[in-house]
Design a protein around this motif. Structure first.
Motif, PDB file in Angstrom:
ATOM      1  N   GLY A   1      -0.277   2.229  -7.449  1.00 41.92           N
ATOM      2  CA  GLY A   1       1.109   1.792  -7.536  1.00 41.92           C
ATOM      3  C   GLY A   1       1.978   2.268  -6.399  1.00 41.92           C
ATOM      4  O   GLY A   1       3.199   2.390  -6.559  1.00 41.92           O
ATOM      5  N   LEU A   2       1.395   2.535  -5.226  1.00 41.98           N
ATOM      6  CA  LEU A   2       2.206   2.941  -4.080  1.00 41.98           C
ATOM      7  C   LEU A   2       3.079   1.773  -3.635  1.00 41.98           C
ATOM      8  O   LEU A   2       2.596   0.659  -3.416  1.00 41.98           O
ATOM      9  CB  LEU A   2       1.310   3.391  -2.926  1.00 41.98           C
ATOM     10  N   GLU A   3       4.363   2.033  -3.494  1.00 39.53           N
ATOM     11  CA  GLU A   3       5.317   0.986  -3.141  1.00 39.53           C
ATOM     12  C   GLU A   3       5.554   0.948  -1.635  1.00 39.53           C
ATOM     13  O   GLU A   3       5.462   1.965  -0.959  1.00 39.53           O
ATOM     14  CB  GLU A   3       6.642   1.232  -3.876  1.00 39.53           C
ATOM     15  N   PRO A   4       5.874  -0.225  -1.086  1.00 40.20           N
ATOM     16  CA  PRO A   4       6.155  -0.314   0.351  1.00 40.20           C
ATOM     17  C   PRO A   4       7.303   0.608   0.753  1.00 40.20           C
ATOM     18  O   PRO A   4       8.334   0.664   0.076  1.00 40.20           O
ATOM     19  CB  PRO A   4       6.543  -1.783   0.543  1.00 40.20           C
ATOM     20  N   TYR A   5       7.097   1.323   1.836  1.00 38.70           N
ATOM     21  CA  TYR A   5       8.119   2.221   2.395  1.00 38.70           C
ATOM     22  C   TYR A   5       8.039   2.124   3.916  1.00 38.70           C
ATOM     23  O   TYR A   5       7.002   2.416   4.511  1.00 38.70           O
ATOM     24  CB  TYR A   5       7.867   3.652   1.919  1.00 38.70           C
ATOM     25  N   LEU A   6       9.112   1.654   4.544  1.00 39.37           N
ATOM     26  CA  LEU A   6       9.161   1.474   5.996  1.00 39.37           C
ATOM     27  C   LEU A   6       8.019   0.577   6.475  1.00 39.37           C
ATOM     28  O   LEU A   6       7.357   0.864   7.475  1.00 39.37           O
ATOM     29  CB  LEU A   6       9.127   2.825   6.715  1.00 39.37           C
ATOM     30  N   ASN A   7       7.786  -0.504   5.750  1.00 39.02           N
ATOM     31  CA  ASN A   7       6.766  -1.487   6.099  1.00 39.02           C
ATOM     32  C   ASN A   7       5.352  -0.911   6.060  1.00 39.02           C
ATOM     33  O   ASN A   7       4.469  -1.309   6.816  1.00 39.02           O
ATOM     34  CB  ASN A   7       7.028  -2.101   7.482  1.00 39.02           C
ATOM     35  N   THR A   8       5.131   0.069   5.192  1.00 29.12           N
ATOM     36  CA  THR A   8       3.826   0.674   5.024  1.00 29.12           C
ATOM     37  C   THR A   8       3.755   1.272   3.630  1.00 29.12           C
ATOM     38  O   THR A   8       4.736   1.249   2.890  1.00 29.12           O
ATOM     39  CB  THR A   8       3.581   1.752   6.100  1.00 29.12           C
ATOM     40  N   TYR A   9       2.597   1.807   3.241  1.00 32.11           N
ATOM     41  CA  TYR A   9       2.469   2.452   1.936  1.00 32.11           C
ATOM     42  C   TYR A   9       2.562   3.966   2.048  1.00 32.11           C
ATOM     43  O   TYR A   9       2.602   4.654   1.031  1.00 32.11           O
ATOM     44  CB  TYR A   9       1.147   2.063   1.274  1.00 32.11           C
ATOM     45  N   ALA A  10       2.573   4.493   3.273  1.00 37.08           N
ATOM     46  CA  ALA A  10       2.769   5.928   3.481  1.00 37.08           C
ATOM     47  C   ALA A  10       3.152   6.156   4.926  1.00 37.08           C
ATOM     48  O   ALA A  10       2.641   5.490   5.835  1.00 37.08           O
ATOM     49  CB  ALA A  10       1.513   6.717   3.126  1.00 37.08           C
ATOM     50  N   HIS A  11       4.057   7.077   5.149  1.00 37.11           N
ATOM     51  CA  HIS A  11       4.548   7.399   6.490  1.00 37.11           C
ATOM     52  C   HIS A  11       4.083   8.809   6.838  1.00 37.11           C
ATOM     53  O   HIS A  11       4.209   9.735   6.046  1.00 37.11           O
ATOM     54  CB  HIS A  11       6.072   7.322   6.503  1.00 37.11           C
ATOM     55  N   LEU A  12       3.511   8.971   8.039  1.00 35.06           N
ATOM     56  CA  LEU A  12       2.909  10.248   8.417  1.00 35.06           C
ATOM     57  C   LEU A  12       3.442  10.706   9.764  1.00 35.06           C
ATOM     58  O   LEU A  12       3.364   9.973  10.759  1.00 35.06           O
ATOM     59  CB  LEU A  12       1.390  10.099   8.462  1.00 35.06           C
TER      60      LEU A  12
END
Length: 308
Positions: free
Chosen positions: A235-246
């Motif tokens: 259930g990871l939601e889109p965030y900054l056009n991705t599913y995780a920002h690193l």
């Protein structure tokens, strides 16, 4: 936003050897609100509750990871005619503070035209010299080109502020830049040692596992999986056009690296497995900050990675 172009990254990815390095992670986490992510707890071992961020997910565009890579290591305030300028050399301790800055270009005039990068025209980061207190903010710009980044409470010590941007005109059109300056927060500063290595980390009830064989100066795939209560999280939601920002910072000099996601946002939720294009230019310990969203809440996990 690595210290190379996309083509360089691709060439290095092909040439990269499979030599393994010690990969280690450990966690300190906290929440954020709105479009920012901060860690108000200054200790590396702080485990804060989930954030209260419940804003709408950003719009989705092209596949993440296909944007430009930044030149340089982010440790200078000037590059190729662009300069990060600010009158703020000190900020207050223990309370919210507004950091104001401009990006100047030709003729030392403020730049006002910026292209979108992962749905934002400016990515602003603040990190303390011991790699605590991470904040990721999307500031607002006034018509005269002055940006304002609203920072949460800062602990005493030396901080470095980073501005990541892409001009949409001029000599730097289409190029990604990361420039930085230092700022002092007065008071009794106590250094917090970097945590010991580990291969998994927990944040707000979620378990994050990282797999990969990154080498200094070489491009390698880096995998991240997210689970909760022993079950894969899908259930990871889109965030900054991705599913995780690193984002990553080097322990020795706070050198900056942005590890670009290669998992495509398909229009719905993602997970549990995510892929990143990892290129960490310098050997040693790096502090990684992984951000992902579930149920409208943005989680931030801090991870220590050793690169040989």
């Amino acid at each position: 936003m690595f210290a190379s172009s996309r083509s360089t990254v691709r060439r290095r990815a092909v040439a990269a050897a499979g030599t393994a390095v010690a990969l280690a992670l450990t966690l300190a986490a906290c929440g954020s609100s709105g479009d920012s992510s901060s860690m108000p707890g200054m200790d590396h071992d702080t485990k804060a509750s989930a954030s209260s961020s419940r804003s709408a997910s950003p719009s989705m565009g092209d596949m993440p990871g296909m944007d430009h890579m930044a030149d340089g290591n982010g440790l200078s305030d000037t590059q190729d005619g662009y300069r990060l300028a600010s009158k703020d050399t000190t900020l207050p301790s223990g309370k919210r503070a507004a950091y104001r800055f401009t990006v100047t270009g030709t003729g030392d005039k403020p730049v006002t035209g910026f292209a979108l990068d992962q749905t934002k025209r400016m990515h602003f980061y603040a990190i303390r010299s011991d790699l605590t207190g991470f904040q990721h903010i999307h500031p607002t710009m006034a018509p005269d080109g002055t940006w304002t980044a609203d920072l949460t409470a800062l602990a005493p010590g030396s901080w470095r502020t980073f501005a990541g941007f892409t001009p949409d005109s001029g000599t730097g059109k289409g190029r990604d830049f990361v420039l930085s300056r230092t700022v002092t927060v007065p008071g009794n500063a106590t250094k917090t040692p970097l945590p010991a290595p580990a291969t998994t980390a927990e944040v707000d009830g979620y378990t994050v596992t990282v797999k990969g064989e990154p080498m200094a100066g070489m491009a390698h795939p880096l995998g991240v999986s997210v689970s909760k209560d022993g079950k894969p999280v899908t259930g990871l939601e889109p965030y900054l056009n991705t599913y995780a920002h690193l984002t990553a910072f080097h322990e020795g000099n706070q050198e900056f690296a942005h590890l670009h996601p290669t998992t495509k946002v398909t229009g719905g939720n993602g997970g549990p497995d995510l892929a990143f294009h990892a290129e960490l230019p310098t050997a040693g310990n790096w502090r990684l900050f992984l951000q992902f969203r579930t149920g409208g809440t943005l989680h931030t996990a801090a991870l220590t990675l050793h690169v040989g």
